[in-house]
Write a protein that holds these residues in place. Structure first.
Motif, PDB file in Angstrom:
ATOM      1  N   LEU A 132       0.872  -1.169   0.000  1.00  0.00           N
ATOM      2  CA  LEU A 132       0.000   0.000   0.000  1.00  0.00           C
ATOM      3  C   LEU A 132       0.913   1.224   0.000  1.00  0.00           C
ATOM      4  CD1 LEU A 132      -1.607  -2.367   1.720  1.00  0.00           C
ATOM      5  CD2 LEU A 132      -3.312  -0.550   1.832  1.00  0.00           C
ATOM      6  N   ASN A 133       1.056   1.829  -1.175  1.00  0.00           N
ATOM      7  CA  ASN A 133       2.001   2.918  -1.356  1.00  0.00           C
ATOM      8  C   ASN A 133       1.514   4.209  -0.699  1.00  0.00           C
ATOM      9  OD1 ASN A 133       4.554   2.634  -3.108  1.00  0.00           O
ATOM     10  ND2 ASN A 133       3.091   1.290  -4.145  1.00  0.00           N
ATOM     11  N   SER A 134       2.349   5.230  -0.790  1.00  0.00           N
ATOM     12  CA  SER A 134       2.095   6.511  -0.129  1.00  0.00           C
ATOM     13  C   SER A 134       0.727   7.077  -0.490  1.00  0.00           C
ATOM     14  CB  SER A 134       3.180   7.515  -0.515  1.00  0.00           C
ATOM     15  OG  SER A 134       4.455   6.999  -0.231  1.00  0.00           O
ATOM     16  N   ASN A 135      -0.035   7.455   0.549  1.00  0.00           N
ATOM     17  CA  ASN A 135      -1.335   8.114   0.394  1.00  0.00           C
ATOM     18  C   ASN A 135      -2.374   7.277  -0.346  1.00  0.00           C
ATOM     19  OD1 ASN A 135      -0.514  10.507   1.757  1.00  0.00           O
ATOM     20  ND2 ASN A 135       0.511  11.189  -0.100  1.00  0.00           N
ATOM     21  N   SER A 136      -2.195   5.971  -0.374  1.00  0.00           N
ATOM     22  CA  SER A 136      -3.225   5.099  -0.943  1.00  0.00           C
ATOM     23  C   SER A 136      -4.294   4.839   0.110  1.00  0.00           C
ATOM     24  CB  SER A 136      -2.624   3.783  -1.427  1.00  0.00           C
ATOM     25  OG  SER A 136      -1.994   3.085  -0.367  1.00  0.00           O
ATOM     26  N   ILE A 137      -5.512   4.553  -0.360  1.00  0.00           N
ATOM     27  CA  ILE A 137      -6.648   4.363   0.553  1.00  0.00           C
ATOM     28  C   ILE A 137      -7.363   3.056   0.226  1.00  0.00           C
ATOM     29  CG2 ILE A 137      -8.871   5.275   1.328  1.00  0.00           C
ATOM     30  CD1 ILE A 137      -7.851   8.065   0.632  1.00  0.00           C
ATOM     31  N   LEU A 138      -7.550   2.251   1.250  1.00  0.00           N
ATOM     32  CA  LEU A 138      -8.362   1.048   1.172  1.00  0.00           C
ATOM     33  C   LEU A 138      -9.496   1.252   2.164  1.00  0.00           C
ATOM     34  CD1 LEU A 138      -8.206  -1.782  -0.287  1.00  0.00           C
ATOM     35  CD2 LEU A 138      -7.342  -2.661   1.888  1.00  0.00           C
ATOM     36  N   GLU A 139     -10.690   1.504   1.654  1.00  0.00           N
ATOM     37  CA  GLU A 139     -11.798   1.869   2.527  1.00  0.00           C
ATOM     38  C   GLU A 139     -12.350   0.647   3.281  1.00  0.00           C
ATOM     39  OE1 GLU A 139     -13.540   3.868   4.098  1.00  0.00           O
ATOM     40  OE2 GLU A 139     -12.636   5.764   3.483  1.00  0.00           O
ATOM     41  N   HIS A 140     -13.409   0.855   4.010  1.00  0.00           N
ATOM     42  CA  HIS A 140     -13.967  -0.169   4.893  1.00  0.00           C
ATOM     43  C   HIS A 140     -14.389  -1.426   4.134  1.00  0.00           C
ATOM     44  CE1 HIS A 140     -18.168   0.402   3.596  1.00  0.00           C
ATOM     45  NE2 HIS A 140     -17.822   1.667   3.432  1.00  0.00           N
ATOM     46  N   ASP A 141     -14.191  -2.567   4.765  1.00  0.00           N
ATOM     47  CA  ASP A 141     -14.689  -3.869   4.280  1.00  0.00           C
ATOM     48  C   ASP A 141     -14.107  -4.262   2.927  1.00  0.00           C
ATOM     49  OD1 ASP A 141     -16.833  -4.522   6.399  1.00  0.00           O
ATOM     50  OD2 ASP A 141     -17.345  -2.478   5.792  1.00  0.00           O
ATOM     51  N   CYS A 142     -12.902  -3.825   2.644  1.00  0.00           N
ATOM     52  CA  CYS A 142     -12.217  -4.220   1.405  1.00  0.00           C
ATOM     53  C   CYS A 142     -11.351  -5.453   1.640  1.00  0.00           C
ATOM     54  CB  CYS A 142     -11.335  -3.083   0.888  1.00  0.00           C
ATOM     55  SG  CYS A 142     -12.227  -1.689   0.194  1.00  0.00           S
ATOM     56  N   VAL A 143     -10.969  -6.110   0.544  1.00  0.00           N
ATOM     57  CA  VAL A 143     -10.066  -7.253   0.604  1.00  0.00           C
ATOM     58  C   VAL A 143      -8.970  -7.064  -0.441  1.00  0.00           C
ATOM     59  CG1 VAL A 143      -9.796  -9.736   0.329  1.00  0.00           C
ATOM     60  CG2 VAL A 143     -11.881  -8.821   1.377  1.00  0.00           C
ATOM     61  N   MET A 144      -7.717  -7.081   0.013  1.00  0.00           N
ATOM     62  CA  MET A 144      -6.572  -7.150  -0.893  1.00  0.00           C
ATOM     63  C   MET A 144      -6.024  -8.564  -0.826  1.00  0.00           C
ATOM     64  SD  MET A 144      -4.371  -3.607  -0.523  1.00  0.00           S
ATOM     65  CE  MET A 144      -3.238  -4.094  -1.843  1.00  0.00           C
ATOM     66  N   SER A 145      -6.138  -9.297  -1.924  1.00  0.00           N
ATOM     67  CA  SER A 145      -5.587 -10.646  -1.958  1.00  0.00           C
ATOM     68  C   SER A 145      -4.065 -10.588  -2.058  1.00  0.00           C
ATOM     69  CB  SER A 145      -6.174 -11.415  -3.143  1.00  0.00           C
ATOM     70  OG  SER A 145      -7.584 -11.487  -3.033  1.00  0.00           O
ATOM     71  N   SER A 146      -3.418 -11.708  -1.783  1.00  0.00           N
ATOM     72  CA  SER A 146      -1.962 -11.749  -1.703  1.00  0.00           C
ATOM     73  C   SER A 146      -1.301 -11.254  -2.989  1.00  0.00           C
ATOM     74  CB  SER A 146      -1.501 -13.167  -1.403  1.00  0.00           C
ATOM     75  OG  SER A 146      -1.968 -13.579  -0.137  1.00  0.00           O
ATOM     76  N   TYR A 147      -0.193 -10.531  -2.795  1.00  0.00           N
ATOM     77  CA  TYR A 147       0.652  -9.994  -3.874  1.00  0.00           C
ATOM     78  C   TYR A 147      -0.062  -8.936  -4.719  1.00  0.00           C
ATOM     79  CZ  TYR A 147       3.656 -13.961  -2.737  1.00  0.00           C
ATOM     80  OH  TYR A 147       4.442 -14.868  -2.065  1.00  0.00           O
ATOM     81  N   SER A 148      -1.099  -8.320  -4.189  1.00  0.00           N
ATOM     82  CA  SER A 148      -1.710  -7.191  -4.885  1.00  0.00           C
ATOM     83  C   SER A 148      -1.073  -5.900  -4.388  1.00  0.00           C
ATOM     84  CB  SER A 148      -3.223  -7.177  -4.685  1.00  0.00           C
ATOM     85  OG  SER A 148      -3.559  -7.095  -3.316  1.00  0.00           O
ATOM     86  N   SER A 149      -1.329  -4.778  -5.105  1.00  0.00           N
ATOM     87  CA  SER A 149      -0.665  -3.528  -4.732  1.00  0.00           C
ATOM     88  C   SER A 149      -1.512  -2.321  -5.108  1.00  0.00           C
ATOM     89  CB  SER A 149       0.707  -3.427  -5.406  1.00  0.00           C
ATOM     90  OG  SER A 149       0.592  -3.462  -6.811  1.00  0.00           O
ATOM     91  N   LEU A 150      -1.383  -1.282  -4.272  1.00  0.00           N
ATOM     92  CA  LEU A 150      -1.978   0.018  -4.529  1.00  0.00           C
ATOM     93  C   LEU A 150      -0.845   1.025  -4.708  1.00  0.00           C
ATOM     94  CD1 LEU A 150      -4.808   0.180  -1.820  1.00  0.00           C
ATOM     95  CD2 LEU A 150      -5.047  -0.409  -4.240  1.00  0.00           C
ATOM     96  N   ALA A 151      -0.818   1.712  -5.844  1.00  0.00           N
ATOM     97  CA  ALA A 151       0.200   2.717  -6.115  1.00  0.00           C
ATOM     98  C   ALA A 151      -0.119   4.008  -5.366  1.00  0.00           C
ATOM     99  CB  ALA A 151       0.291   2.972  -7.620  1.00  0.00           C
ATOM    100  N   PRO A 152       0.826   4.963  -5.330  1.00  0.00           N
ATOM    101  CA  PRO A 152       0.573   6.215  -4.617  1.00  0.00           C
ATOM    102  C   PRO A 152      -0.716   6.903  -5.059  1.00  0.00           C
ATOM    103  CG  PRO A 152       2.889   6.066  -5.181  1.00  0.00           C
ATOM    104  CD  PRO A 152       2.216   4.910  -5.851  1.00  0.00           C
TER     105      PRO A 152
END
Length: 243
Positions: A132-152
């Motif tokens: 989860l890169n700088s200033n990325s947002i994952l809001e409530h009740d989300c799921v990030m599966s393994s090896y996924s990514s959020l850019a800045p």
């Protein structure tokens, strides 16, 4: 504090180092990197060797764990698999920058990186080896599966599901309730209002599928750097999606 090492000594590795230093929970001994000369100094820390040297390094420096600092999702998996074959019980740690925010009842796996300004809100799940890169947002009740990514500066609304190895690129926004499959890439600055399946590249506002992609295909690099990947380097690049 426990002694740890960082796998990957390029730009992303420097940011992970900064997270670990500011977090203050671990004592960083140095870097492990297969493509930089042993003894090279990065941000004041030495490259100690390659993954093959790991058993020796564990004994010499009393290493209790480490983190894989490779920006490319698929390449990160290759390194994790290599480490796990050499040291099957290796302890992969998380690092959470003190300016990152984790909400109530957030569940975390291992090997994750939460950079400055990253926000994970209540009841979300972040599985293993995510970024989860700088200033990325994952809001409530989300799921990030393994090896996924959020850019800045990317943002996922509530109840979003990201499949394994999927990358959300710089400045992308995903509205509530969207599901994106495995090995997919959403290009920089996109607005995602529809569900997407596996192995696709999509971008635009609203985002549309532009082509299929294969598992392991580079996405963080310029065409010149993509050729470098094909020649076998695991050096990663912190840059925009090139398509």
């Amino acid at each position: 504090m426990q002694n740890v090492i960082i796998f990957g000594a390029s730009g992303h590795g420097s940011v992970v180092l900064d997270c670990l230093e500011k977090e203050g929970r671990y004592n960083v001994i140095g870097f492990v990197d297969s493509f930089k000369e042993k003894g090279t100094r990065i941000n004041g820390y030495q490259v100690l060797g390659t993954e093959i040297d790991l058993p020796y390094l564990i004994n010499r420096f009393n290493i209790k764990g480490g983190i894989v600092a490779i920006g490319d999702n698929w390449t990160r998996k290759l390194i994790v698999d290599k480490i796990s074959k050499i040291v099957p019980d290796f302890n992969f740690i998380n690092t959470i920058h003190p300016k990152a925010i984790l909400g109530k009842d957030v569940l975390l796996g291992c090997g994750n990186v939460f950079m400055p300004g990253a926000i994970v809100n209540a009841n979300s799940i972040v599985h293993d080896f995510c970024i989860l890169n700088s200033n990325s947002i994952l809001e409530h009740d989300c799921v990030m599966s393994s090896y996924s990514s959020l850019a800045p500066s990317s943002c996922c609304g509530g109840n979003v599901i990201l499949g394994s190895f999927t990358s959300i690129c710089i400045g992308t926004s995903i509205v509530n309730g969207i599901e994106i499959g495995e090995h997919s890439v959403i290009g920089a600055g996109s607005l995602v209002v529809d569900h997407f399946g596996d192995n696709i590249v999509a971008y635009g506002s609203p985002a549309r599928i532009v082509r299929k992609r294969s598992a392991g295909e580079p996405y963080l690099s310029t065409p010149k750097k993509q050729q470098f990947y094909k020649l076998g380097s695991f050096d990663d690049v912190q840059s925009n999606l090139s398509i």
